[in-house]
Structure formats: C-alpha cells, structure tokens
Design an enzyme around this catalytic site. Structure first.
Site, PDB file in Angstrom:
ATOM      1  N   ASN A   9       0.937  -1.235  -0.009  1.00 34.91           N
ATOM      2  CA  ASN A   9       0.026  -0.027   0.016  1.00 34.91           C
ATOM      3  C   ASN A   9       0.898   1.251   0.140  1.00 34.91           C
ATOM      4  OD1 ASN A   9      -1.765   2.134   0.420  1.00 34.91           O
ATOM      5  ND2 ASN A   9      -1.985   1.660   2.663  1.00 34.91           N
ATOM      6  N   LYS A  11       0.182   4.182  -0.414  1.00 37.84           N
ATOM      7  CA  LYS A  11      -0.451   5.457   0.147  1.00 37.84           C
ATOM      8  C   LYS A  11      -0.167   6.626  -0.657  1.00 37.84           C
ATOM      9  CE  LYS A  11       0.299   3.410   4.755  1.00 37.84           C
ATOM     10  NZ  LYS A  11       0.173   3.751   6.136  1.00 37.84           N
ATOM     11  N   HIS A  96      -9.583   1.275   4.468  1.00 37.97           N
ATOM     12  CA  HIS A  96      -8.174   1.623   5.440  1.00 37.97           C
ATOM     13  C   HIS A  96      -8.554   2.275   6.513  1.00 37.97           C
ATOM     14  CE1 HIS A  96      -4.135   2.706   6.299  1.00 37.97           C
ATOM     15  NE2 HIS A  96      -3.816   1.470   5.598  1.00 37.97           N
ATOM     16  N   GLU A  98      -6.897   4.851   7.446  1.00 36.24           N
ATOM     17  CA  GLU A  98      -6.957   6.276   7.268  1.00 36.24           C
ATOM     18  C   GLU A  98      -8.040   7.044   6.464  1.00 36.24           C
ATOM     19  OE1 GLU A  98      -3.118   5.861   5.457  1.00 36.24           O
ATOM     20  OE2 GLU A  98      -2.124   5.121   7.310  1.00 36.24           O
ATOM     21  N   GLU A 168      -5.566  -4.839  10.318  1.00 35.28           N
ATOM     22  CA  GLU A 168      -4.590  -3.801  10.655  1.00 35.28           C
ATOM     23  C   GLU A 168      -4.897  -3.146  12.161  1.00 35.28           C
ATOM     24  OE1 GLU A 168      -2.645  -2.740   6.565  1.00 35.28           O
ATOM     25  OE2 GLU A 168      -4.040  -1.479   6.849  1.00 35.28           O
ATOM     26  N   GLY A 174       2.274   2.209  10.634  1.00 37.72           N
ATOM     27  CA  GLY A 174       3.162   3.209  10.381  1.00 37.72           C
ATOM     28  C   GLY A 174       3.809   3.802  11.879  1.00 37.72           C
ATOM     29  N   SER A 214       3.201  -2.352  10.422  1.00 38.24           N
ATOM     30  CA  SER A 214       4.691  -2.106  10.719  1.00 38.24           C
ATOM     31  C   SER A 214       5.182  -3.643  10.312  1.00 38.24           C
ATOM     32  CB  SER A 214       4.952  -1.712  12.051  1.00 38.24           C
ATOM     33  OG  SER A 214       4.580  -0.366  12.194  1.00 38.24           O
ATOM     34  N   GLY A 235       2.628  -1.292   4.265  1.00 35.71           N
ATOM     35  CA  GLY A 235       2.851   0.339   3.990  1.00 35.71           C
ATOM     36  C   GLY A 235       4.241   0.750   3.891  1.00 35.71           C
TER      37      GLY A 235
HETATM   38  C1  PEP Z   1      -0.854   0.246   6.053  1.00 33.70           C
HETATM   39  O1  PEP Z   1      -0.990   1.575   5.844  1.00 33.70           O
HETATM   40  O2  PEP Z   1      -1.659  -0.473   5.214  1.00 33.70           O
HETATM   41  C2  PEP Z   1       0.208  -0.273   6.646  1.00 33.70           C
HETATM   42  C3  PEP Z   1       0.068  -1.592   6.878  1.00 33.70           C
HETATM   43  O3  PEP Z   1       1.393   0.538   7.032  1.00 33.70           O
HETATM   44  P1  PEP Z   1       2.584   0.433   7.783  1.00 33.70           P
HETATM   45  O4  PEP Z   1       3.128  -0.977   7.288  1.00 33.70           O
HETATM   46  O5  PEP Z   1       3.674   1.439   7.313  1.00 33.70           O
HETATM   47  O6  PEP Z   1       2.573   0.194   9.333  1.00 33.70           O
END
Ligand code: PEP
Length: 251
Positions: A9, A11, A96, A98, A168, A174, A214, A235
């Site tokens: 992803n 973003k 998502h 966000e 998630e 993040g 993460s 991400g």
């Molecule tokens: C995401 O936003 O889908 C995600 C998993 O981000 P990150 O891996 O940076 O935590």
C-alpha cells in the site's frame, strides 16, 4: 484453498516517475524469485495506467487504494470502480483506517464501494482493525466483528468468497509497533470464526486474511508462520524494493 498474498500500500507517496521505477524494480525482482505467494502493489490513482503498462500482471498484481461509492456522475474529484478497472488494475483497498479516520468512511459507504468493486471485477482488500484504546479496554474482538459484519455480511457467500481481508490494528500502522504474532493470530482466528458463523467453515477456510501494521522483513516470517495469517498488507516497507521483497521472501 486460500491464497497467500503480500500486497503493498504505497499510500500518498512517490511521483509517477518514482512509482513506475519502483514497480519495475519489484516486477524485475519477482522474475527471478519464484515467490510462494501472490504479490500485489496498490498505488495512487495517477500511477495506475503507467504502472499497468510497466509490469507483467501475471507476476505482479495491481490495485488502487480506494474507489468511489458511486458508479459515475457529478462527484468532482472521485474515481469510480469502473475507472479503476479500466486501467487494468484488479485489486482495490477499501476501508483502510486512514480512510475511515480522515475521510469519514463508514460501513454504509463501504458496502457501496465493495458492491461496485465486485461488479467491476475488482478484488477488494477490505481493512479492519481496532484503535489503541479498544485494544487496551479489551473491546477489540467486538469492534472487529462489527466492522466485518456491517461492511460485508450483506454479501452472498459467492461474493464474500471474492473478498480479501486485512487485519490492521490501527495502533500498529506506521508506528513501528507490530502486533505480536500471537496477538495477530488470535485476531485472525477470531475473524475466521466470525466468518464461519455466517457463511460456514468452507468459506471461512478459503478466505485470505492478511496482517498489516509495521510488517517488515525482520518480523514477516514469524507472522506468516501462524496458521491463520495468509500474508501481509505492507505500508512503509513497500516503498523500498529490497524491503518489500524481503517480506515476499518470508514465505
Ligand atoms: C498500512 O497502512 O496498510 C500499513 C500496514 O502501514 P505500515 O506497514 O507502514 O504500518
């Protein structure tokens, strides 16, 4: 049999030129890798056409990060599911955290988006997950159950079978704070039991449930070794080919 999938992803990152270069790099790395999972990159709308032209989609799947909750019409700035499909993309991330947090997406709008994605042959990667407070006050299982029920349980079993889920935990996105493999496995098993309660064991066993938050080359193998974790939605680590491939190769 459910599929193992690692999906990036991106973003709101990379210019078109940077994104095309990254996609090409991943596409080339996969050519010599024989991965034990499907690999997908979900990219900004502006990148879909040029990335589609730059990769071999039999090797690297392509998706969008969102789509509109209407098919067409006077919705300035929106991008519809038929538009996404017309680029050659076959996946779309929906719900998502966000999008839920900053753009007010609700289960109601997500039901529309899921329906339009499916009508247009796109595979939704449907995101669910609790915030830190819900993890700490112990309501996380119920919060996630509600997200799955409200967002998806209007679907027929046949349509539900086309959905990929991504658990998630919002507190892990993040932040560098990953759920432990045990926390993630417990939640994935819970989600599968919720699906089984509605659609039966066969549908539940065939549903791919990805972990996101993460996930990195250093922790992916431990997470993916768990029986109910079928891959990752990635991400930050999807923005560097070596890191992304490190996660793909964790299978
Ligand atoms: C995401 O936003 O889908 C995600 C998993 O981000 P990150 O891996 O940076 O935590």
């Amino acid at each position: 049999m459910r599929k193992n999938i690692v999906a990036g992803n991106w973003k709101m990152n990379t210019t078109v030129a940077e994104g095309v270069a990254l996609a090409k790099e991943v596409n080339e790395a996969l050519a010599g890798a024989a991965p034990k999972c499907d690999v997908v990159v979900c990219v900004p709308f502006t990148h879909l056409c040029p990335v589609a032209a730059a990769i071999d989609q039999t090797r690297l799947g392509l998706g969008a990060e969102n789509c509109a909750d209407h098919k067409s019409g006077a919705y300035t700035g929106e991008v519809s599911a038929p538009m996404v499909a017309s680029t050659g993309a076959t996946y779309v991330i929906l719900g998502h955290s966000e999008r839920r947090q900053y753009y007010g997406e609700t289960s109601e709008t997500l039901r529309e988006k899921v329906a339009l994605a499916l009508e247009n042959g796109l595979t939704p990667i449907f995101c669910i997950g609790e915030v830190l407070e819900e993890r700490e006050n112990g309501t996380f299982n119920e919060v996630v159950r509600k997200q799955v029920e409200e967002g998806l349980f209007n679907l027929s079993a046949e349509d539900f079978g086309k959905i990929v889920l991504a658990y998630e935990p919002v507190w892990a996105i993040g932040t560098g704070k990953t759920a432990t493999p045990e926390q993630a496995e417990d939640m994935h098993a819970w989600i599968r039991s919720v699906i089984a309660g509605k659609y039966g064991n066969e549908v539940a066993e065939n549903t791919s449930i990805l972990y996101g938050g993460s996930c990195k080359p250093g922790n992916a193998a431990e997470l993916f070794a768990k029986p109910d974790i079928d891959g990752g939605l990635i991400g930050g680590a999807a923005l560097k080919c070596a890191d992304f491939m490190g996660i793909v190769n964790a299978f």
